[in-house]
Design an enzyme around this catalytic site. Structure first.
Site, short mmCIF file in Angstrom:
data_model
loop_
_atom_site.label_atom_id
_atom_site.label_comp_id
_atom_site.label_asym_id
_atom_site.label_seq_id
_atom_site.Cartn_x
_atom_site.Cartn_y
_atom_site.Cartn_z
N HIS A 95 45.67 38.92 52.52
CA HIS A 95 44.53 38.49 51.69
C HIS A 95 43.99 39.66 50.88
O HIS A 95 42.94 40.21 51.19
CB HIS A 95 43.44 37.87 52.57
CG HIS A 95 43.81 36.54 53.14
ND1 HIS A 95 44.19 36.38 54.46
CD2 HIS A 95 43.90 35.32 52.57
CE1 HIS A 95 44.48 35.10 54.68
NE2 HIS A 95 44.30 34.44 53.55
N ASN A 96 44.72 40.01 49.84
CA ASN A 96 44.34 41.11 48.98
C ASN A 96 44.46 40.69 47.52
O ASN A 96 44.74 39.52 47.23
CB ASN A 96 45.20 42.34 49.28
CG ASN A 96 46.69 42.01 49.27
OD1 ASN A 96 47.17 41.29 48.41
ND2 ASN A 96 47.42 42.53 50.25
N ALA A 97 44.26 41.62 46.61
CA ALA A 97 44.26 41.28 45.18
C ALA A 97 45.63 40.85 44.69
O ALA A 97 45.74 40.10 43.70
CB ALA A 97 43.75 42.47 44.37
#
Length: 454
Positions: free
Chosen positions: A173-175
Site C-alpha cells: 500500500h504505497n504510491a
C-alpha cells in the site's frame, strides 16, 4: 463555519458534525515556518529538487555512462532520505536526471493505455514520482486542466501531497500501488461501453479517487485497527475505517492545496461527496453488496449510463476492479504484487505476535503460503467481479485479456503450491474443488474477504 487547527497532528475539526473533516494525515499536513521566513515543507516531504534534462555542454562530459547516471540517481535517493538536508533549499538547481531516463519515461507515457504497462519500470524512470507524473499526464491527456481551468502549479502541489502521504515503507500500500490503480482506471475509462457516456467530471473523479484511494494507509488492515483500539477505529466506529480515513485525508489535501477553490461551492461539495462514495466502495467487506447489485443490473439489462447515478455506480465498479486487478496483469508483474501484499500481511502477523495478539488469518508466514493466499483471493474475490465486468463490457478485448491472464496466473500459483496443499485442494481450479461442502466454502470465502484488504 468555524474550524480549529490542531497543531499536534494537523487535523481540521469542524463544529458541524456533517462537515467534520478529520484530515488525519498523521503529521503530514502541518506546515511550519523556518527562521529564514521561508515556508518549510510538509513533514516527511522531500527537499526541493529541480529536475532538468542534462543536455547542456557544461554537464555532458560529466555524465557519459549509464554507470555514472546510476551513481547520480543513488545520490538523489540519499539526498531525499537525508535528515540533515531536509528543509534545505539548494542555492543552485541539482541536475540529476538525463534525457535518456526522461525520454524513456515519456515513451512509456505514450503507451499508458496499454494493459502491459510496467508501473515498476515507470516508477524507476521517474525516480519514485510515478503517481505525480502519471496524473499530470492523464489530466492533460483528458483535457481536464483546460476544462476545469486548473492551475498546473497547484495541481502539481496537490499531487505531490498525495504521493508523499503514502507510506513508502509499505511493501504494497504505497504510491506505486496508487499509480498502478490509476493506470488501470485509465484503461477502464476507455472501455467503449463506458467511455462514450463519461463527462469530464466523471473522468476527473475516477482518476482522483484511484490516485488517493489508499492515501496514508498504515500497512495493517481494519481488524488490526479495531482490536488494538486504534483512534481511527474509534473515530469511524469500526465501519470502513481505512476507507473513511483515505477519503477524509483526500478532502483535507484538496482544501489545503486549494486546487478546486475557484469552482462554485456547490460543485466542490459534490466532488467531495462523490470522491467519498468512490473510495468507500473499495471496502472489501462490501464486495458482495456491489457484486449482487451489478449482477442484478446486468440480468435486468436496466443500466442507463445516461443517468448520473448509474454512471457513478459503474465508476465504483471500475475502481473496485482497478484496486484488485493485480492477478489480471502479466505474470511477472502479478507475481511481484502478490509477493508484496503477502509481505505486508506477514509484517502484520509479526506485529500481532510481538504484542501477543491472535495472528490474523493469512498473516502467519509459517502457515499461510503465498500461492494458497493468492488462489483463495482469485477464487472468491477477483474472478466473480471480473466475470461480471466482462459481461458489462461485452467481453471487450481488454476484458478477455484480463481473464486470460487471471486463468494463467491462477494455474501458475497452483503449480507452486506446497505438495500437501496441492493434493488436498482437489479439483482443477486451484483451491476450489468440484465437490466442496457449502459451509466450508462460505467460511473460507468469509476468511479471505475479511483478511484481504487491497
Amino acid at each position: 463555519m468555524s474550524c480549529l487547527m490542531v497543531e499536534r497532528c494537523g487535523e481540521l475539526l469542524f463544529e458541524n458534525p456533517d462537515q467534520n473533516v478529520k484530515c488525519v494525515c498523521m503529521l503530514g499536513d502541518v506546515r511550519l515556518r523556518g527562521q529564514t521566513g521561508v515556508p518549510a515543507e510538509r513533514r516527511g516531504s522531500y527537499p526541493f529538487i529541480d529536475f532538468r534534462l542534462l543536455n547542456n555542454t557544461t554537464h555532458s562530459g560529466e555524465i557519459g555512462t549509464k554507470k555514472k547516471v546510476k551513481r547520480l540517481l543513488s545520490f538523489q535517493r540519499y539526498f531525499h532520505a537525508s535528515r540533515l538536508l531536509r528543509g534545505i533549499i539548494p542555492q543552485a538547481s541539482l541536475h540529476l536526471l538525463d534525457e535518456d531516463y526522461l525520454g524513456q519515461a515519456r515513451h512509456m507515457l505514450s503507451k499508458v493505455g496499454m494493459w502491459d504497462f510496467d508501473i515498476f519500470l515507470f516508477d524507476r524512470l521517474t525516480n519514485g514520482n510515478s503517481l505525480v507524473t502519471l496524473l499530470c499526464h492523464l489530466f492533460n491527456t483528458h483535457g481536464l486542466i483546460h476544462h476545469f481551468k486548473l492551475d498546473m502549479v497547484t495541481l502539481h502541489r496537490f499531487l505531490v501531497m498525495v504521493q508523499e502521504d503514502y507510506h513508502s515503507q509499505n511493501p504494497y500500500h504505497n504510491a506505486v500501488h496508487a499509480a498502478d490503480v490509476t493506470q488501470a482506471m485509465h484503461c477502464y475509462l476507455k472501455e467503449p461501453k463506458l467511455a462514450s457516456f463519461l463527462t469530464p467530471l466523471d473522468i476527473m473523479l475516477g482518476l482522483l479517487a484511484a490516485a488517493a484511494h489508499d492515501v496514508d494507509h498504515p500497512g495493517v488492515n481494519q481488524p488490526f485497527l479495531i482490536k488494538t483500539n486504534h483512534h481511527l477505529a474509534n473515530l469511524y466506529q469500526n465501519m470502513s475505517v481505512l476507507e473513511n480515513h483515505h477519503w477524509r485525508s483526500t478532502i483535507g489535501m484538496l482544501r489545503e492545496s486549494r486546487l478546486l477553490a475557484h469552482l462554485p461551492k456547490e460543485m466542490t461539495q459534490d466532488i467531495e461527496q462523490q470522491l467519498g462514495s468512490l473510495i468507500l466502495a473499495t471496502d472489501i467487506n462490501r464486495q458482495n453488496e456491489f457484486l449482487t447489485r451489478l449482477k442484478a443490473h446486468l440480468h435486468n439489462k436496466d443500466l442507463r449510463l445516461e443517468d448520473v447515478h448509474d454512471r457513478h455506480f459503474m465508476l465504483q465498479i471500475a475502481l473496485k476492479c482497478a484496486d484488485i486487478c493485480n492477478p489480471c496483469r502479466i505474470w511477472e508483474m502479478s507475481k511481484q504484487w502478490s509477493e508484496r501484499v503477502c509481505e505486508e500481511f506477514y509484517r502484520q502477523g509479526d506485529l500481532e505476535q510481538k504484542f501477543e495478539l491472535e495472528i490474523s488469518p493469512l498473516c502467519n508466514q509459517q502457515k499461510d503460503s503465498i500461492p494458497s493466499i493468492q488462489i483463495g483471493f482469485m477464487t472468491y474475490i477477483v474472478e466473480p467481479l471480473f466475470r461480471e465486468w466482462a459481461r458489462f463490457t461485452g467481453n471487450s478485448a481488454l476484458s478477455e485479456n484480463m481473464l486470460s491472464h487471471l486463468a494463467r496466473n491462477k494455474a501458475q500459483w497452483k503449480s507452486l503450491l506446497p505438495k500437501q496443499h496441492r493434493s488436498s485442494s482437489g479439483g482443477s481450479d486451484g483451491g476450489s474443488p468440484d465437490h466442496t461442502d457449502p459451509g466450508t466454502e462460505n467460511e473460507e470465502q468469509q476468511t479471505v474477504t475479511e483478511s484481504v484488504a487491497p
